[in-house]
Design an enzyme around this catalytic site. Structure first.
Site, PDB file in Angstrom:
ATOM      1  N   ASP A 146      -1.435   6.898 -15.463  1.00 17.95           N
ATOM      2  CA  ASP A 146      -2.300   6.865 -16.501  1.00 17.95           C
ATOM      3  C   ASP A 146      -2.023   5.360 -17.018  1.00 17.95           C
ATOM      4  OD1 ASP A 146      -3.530   9.615 -17.060  1.00 17.95           O
ATOM      5  OD2 ASP A 146      -1.445   9.888 -17.202  1.00 17.95           O
ATOM      6  N   GLU A 196     -11.756   2.104 -20.232  1.00 22.16           N
ATOM      7  CA  GLU A 196     -12.496   2.880 -19.054  1.00 22.16           C
ATOM      8  C   GLU A 196     -13.497   3.713 -19.671  1.00 22.16           C
ATOM      9  OE1 GLU A 196     -10.645   3.933 -14.996  1.00 22.16           O
ATOM     10  OE2 GLU A 196     -10.646   5.724 -15.992  1.00 22.16           O
ATOM     11  N   ASP A 248      -6.666   3.598 -20.786  1.00 17.76           N
ATOM     12  CA  ASP A 248      -7.098   4.766 -19.960  1.00 17.76           C
ATOM     13  C   ASP A 248      -7.043   5.751 -20.840  1.00 17.76           C
ATOM     14  OD1 ASP A 248      -8.107   6.440 -17.826  1.00 17.76           O
ATOM     15  OD2 ASP A 248      -6.194   6.709 -17.437  1.00 17.76           O
TER      16      ASP A 248
END
Length: 185
Positions: free
Chosen positions: A141, A69, A10
């Site tokens: 996160d 992502e 991420d």
């Protein structure tokens, strides 16, 4: 299918989350998660830190596949550009380790993990904790990175059905295998 180790990322210019799981058919097992924190400072130094520390994670856990992502652009274009640069540093670390890089949209990840593409951070954290049997919820996160890895674990079996093409237009699985074998003599 043999068990496969997946690294989920991420990306963020201040905090980049990562999560490592092992997927064996329908079962996933947690291996590690964490956050790469970048202090205030020049952007090139923060990008280098993401690249270097993610490289350390790759060396420590030897993932076979990776998932990232994709960028979500809301209103602030300059923030999206900086986030894109952080993603670039992360993707370069993954590609330099010859990992297949698959990208998933945030709504796709949330839908795969929570069942709803507009799920909140706390819902993602809760489901990651439940799916991986963790004692406590990871930081947001890291939970997002684990969710990306879980999403890939759930969807990766669909790749051969699509002709082996990796989503996001990166590399085909055959190209990744050829890269891992090295150049022909």
């Amino acid at each position: 299918m043999a068990a496969v180790r997946i690294l989920g990322v991420d990306p963020g210019s201040r905090i980049t989350g990562y999560g490592v799981i092992e997927a064996d058919g329908p079962r996933q097992r947690w291996l590690a998660h964490g956050r790469i924190r970048c202090e205030d400072g020049p952007l090139p130094e923060r990008l280098l830190r993401i690249f270097a520390e993610l490289g350390g994670v790759i060396r420590a856990y030897a993932p076979q596949e990776s998932a990232v992502e994709s960028v979500f652009v809301n209103r602030n274009v300059s923030s999206a550009i900086v986030l894109g640069q952080a993603r670039g540093a992360a993707i370069c670390a993954l590609a330099s380790a010859r990992l297949c890089v698959v990208e998933y949209a945030p709504a796709q990840v949330k839908s795969a993990i929570v069942g709803q593409g507009r799920a909140g951070k706390s819902q993602v954290q809760h489901m990651v904790k439940a799916l991986l049997g963790l004692q406590e919820s990871p930081p947001a996160d890291a939970a997002d990175a684990l969710a990306v890895a879980l999403c890939h674990a759930h969807l990766r079996t669909a790749l051969p059905a699509r002709g082996g093409k990796v989503s996001g237009g990166r590399w085909t699985l055959a190209q990744v295998a050829a890269l891992q074998r090295g150049p022909k003599s």
